[in-house]
Design a protein around this motif. Structure first.
Motif, PDB file in Angstrom:
ATOM      1  N   GLU A   1      41.680  33.087  37.318  1.00 17.96           N
ATOM      2  CA  GLU A   1      40.697  34.105  36.912  1.00 17.96           C
ATOM      3  C   GLU A   1      39.258  33.597  37.058  1.00 17.96           C
ATOM      4  OE1 GLU A   1      42.273  31.955  33.248  1.00 17.96           O
ATOM      5  OE2 GLU A   1      43.204  32.995  34.936  1.00 17.96           O
TER       6      GLU A   1
ATOM      7  N   ASP B   1      38.444  33.610  40.797  1.00 13.76           N
ATOM      8  CA  ASP B   1      38.169  34.994  41.200  1.00 13.76           C
ATOM      9  C   ASP B   1      36.757  35.404  40.804  1.00 13.76           C
ATOM     10  OD1 ASP B   1      40.703  35.195  42.266  1.00 13.76           O
ATOM     11  OD2 ASP B   1      41.538  36.311  40.561  1.00 13.76           O
ATOM     12  N   GLN B   2      36.309  35.012  39.609  1.00  8.83           N
ATOM     13  CA  GLN B   2      34.948  35.327  39.155  1.00  8.83           C
ATOM     14  C   GLN B   2      33.900  34.645  40.037  1.00  8.83           C
ATOM     15  OE1 GLN B   2      34.553  34.160  35.068  1.00  8.83           O
ATOM     16  NE2 GLN B   2      35.789  35.865  34.293  1.00  8.83           N
TER      17      GLN B   2
ATOM     18  N   ARG C   1      34.282  33.634  43.091  1.00  6.85           N
ATOM     19  CA  ARG C   1      34.324  34.265  44.418  1.00  6.85           C
ATOM     20  C   ARG C   1      33.565  35.594  44.398  1.00  6.85           C
ATOM     21  NH1 ARG C   1      39.624  36.312  47.658  1.00  6.85           N
ATOM     22  NH2 ARG C   1      38.453  37.121  49.396  1.00  6.85           N
ATOM     23  N   ALA C   2      33.780  36.416  43.379  1.00  5.89           N
ATOM     24  CA  ALA C   2      33.095  37.707  43.280  1.00  5.89           C
ATOM     25  C   ALA C   2      31.577  37.508  43.190  1.00  5.89           C
ATOM     26  CB  ALA C   2      33.608  38.488  42.078  1.00  5.89           C
ATOM     27  N   GLN C   3      31.143  36.521  42.419  1.00  2.00           N
ATOM     28  CA  GLN C   3      29.708  36.266  42.295  1.00  2.00           C
ATOM     29  C   GLN C   3      29.124  35.720  43.594  1.00  2.00           C
ATOM     30  OE1 GLN C   3      28.898  34.011  38.735  1.00  2.00           O
ATOM     31  NE2 GLN C   3      28.917  35.878  37.509  1.00  2.00           N
TER      32      GLN C   3
ATOM     33  N   GLU D   1      30.181  36.477  46.569  1.00  2.00           N
ATOM     34  CA  GLU D   1      30.106  37.620  47.487  1.00  2.00           C
ATOM     35  C   GLU D   1      28.896  38.506  47.213  1.00  2.00           C
ATOM     36  OE1 GLU D   1      34.030  39.207  46.848  1.00  2.00           O
ATOM     37  OE2 GLU D   1      34.869  38.043  48.515  1.00  2.00           O
ATOM     38  N   ARG D   2      28.371  38.478  45.984  1.00  2.00           N
ATOM     39  CA  ARG D   2      27.204  39.304  45.630  1.00  2.00           C
ATOM     40  C   ARG D   2      25.878  38.666  46.046  1.00  2.00           C
ATOM     41  NH1 ARG D   2      30.348  41.195  40.908  1.00  2.00           N
ATOM     42  NH2 ARG D   2      29.819  39.301  39.791  1.00  2.00           N
TER      43      ARG D   2
END
Length: 172
Positions: free
Chosen positions: A65, A68-69, A71-73, A75-76
């Motif tokens: 988890e 994933d966080q 990676r998401a950040q 990508e932003r």
């Protein structure tokens, strides 16, 4: 507070395609620092003829988890084109380059050369009392070679860090 890997912690290899601009590496490292997660390995290289895109490879450990966080950040971030978790994509190849300096004479020198041959390490420099070996491979292979060389006169080790790529014809 530094993160200490737990049983739920997993090793992940992330590749990040970014604009080749000042400060992007600090921003990316900052995402890990803010969460107290360590970067085990970091490599960066310009990968285009126009010198406008770089590929960053990061090896880290953490619970899925948190990865994933992160990676998401990542990508932003505006200069980031693509983030790939090779660990989740499927079969991939990872390699590292090491330079290993060993000093010794007599039997230790002969044994160092014999082991270098077994590990397919290349002699890139030699004197009458030392060798510098170049070794490419998986991190475990390099770790094993370094461990064996400690008994034979290991002087110094330099490692590039891991680069990775998904197997097959597709781009990850």
């Amino acid at each position: 507070m530094m993160h200490i890997p737990t049983e739920a912690s997993e090793r992940h290899v992330l590749t990040i395609m970014v604009d080749n601009e000042a400060g992007i590496l600090a921003k990316i490292a900052g995402l890990f620092t803010a969460r107290g997660y360590n970067i085990d390995s970091l490599t960066v290289a310009d990968i285009t003829d126009g010198h406008d895109v770089s590929r960053i490879t990061i090896v880290t450990h953490g619970p899925p988890e948190i990865i994933d966080q992160i990676r998401a950040q990542l990508e932003r971030l505006v200069p980031v084109h693509k983030v790939t978790d090779l660990t989740e994509v499927g079969p991939y190849v990872e390699r590292e380059l090491a330079l290993v300096k060993v000093s010794g004479k007599g039997e230790n020198r002969v044994e160092a050369l014999r082991l270098a041959d077994v590990f397919r390490a290349k002699v890139v420099d030699t004197t009458t009392s030392s060798f510098i070996f170049e070794l490419t491979g998986a991190p475990d292979k390099i770790n094993s070679f370094v461990t064996l060389m400690k008994e034979l006169g290991l002087v110094e080790v330099g490692r590039t860090g891991i680069v990775g790529m998904v197997r097959g014809a597709s781009v990850a």
